[in-house]
Design an enzyme around this catalytic site. Sequence first.
Site, PDB file in Angstrom:
ATOM      1  N   CYS A  51      22.827  15.969 -16.070  1.00  0.00           N
ATOM      2  CA  CYS A  51      22.749  14.961 -17.135  1.00  0.00           C
ATOM      3  C   CYS A  51      21.610  15.297 -18.115  1.00  0.00           C
ATOM      4  CB  CYS A  51      22.535  13.588 -16.495  1.00  0.00           C
ATOM      5  SG  CYS A  51      22.108  12.276 -17.641  1.00  0.00           S
ATOM      6  N   CYS A 111      19.091  12.498 -18.681  1.00  0.00           N
ATOM      7  CA  CYS A 111      18.268  12.344 -17.475  1.00  0.00           C
ATOM      8  C   CYS A 111      17.125  13.360 -17.481  1.00  0.00           C
ATOM      9  CB  CYS A 111      19.106  12.551 -16.210  1.00  0.00           C
ATOM     10  SG  CYS A 111      20.430  11.355 -15.975  1.00  0.00           S
TER      11      CYS A 111
END
Length: 144
Positions: free
Chosen positions: A69, A72
């Site tokens: 991600c 993230c």
Amino acid sequence: MAQSKKVTCLDCGQVNRVPADRLSAGAKCGTCGAKLITGKVAEVDLATLQKAARNDEIPLVVDFWAPWCGPCRMMAPEFSKAAQELSGEARLVKLNTEEHPQAGAKYNIRGIPTMAGFAGGREKARQSGAMPAAQIVNWVKASV
């Protein structure tokens, strides 16, 4: 006598009772000797998260994330900065939803990054999306 607080060791999972005035003074786990409050983000598994969320008497903020991600990965250094700033007030931990997919199901995680704040044995707040450190700190202080 000083009031004590329960804090779960993020290394071994043991619940410790620590005098409130010693939380930031290098309190260590009575079982494994690991520091309980470090000002750093700890990686946890589902079992440790559940135990800490249920038992800890200081706020616990979890970043549900995955290595693939992009947002993230962008938020990771900001989450670390927030952990340093909130040291002693709250503990910040990360849970990799790719390694622990059952955590995503258990906590109804629909998108990542998602932060969940726990206090008093319950989830108090949830926020999805990447945020800078100052916004994370403000969110924790206002919501958790």
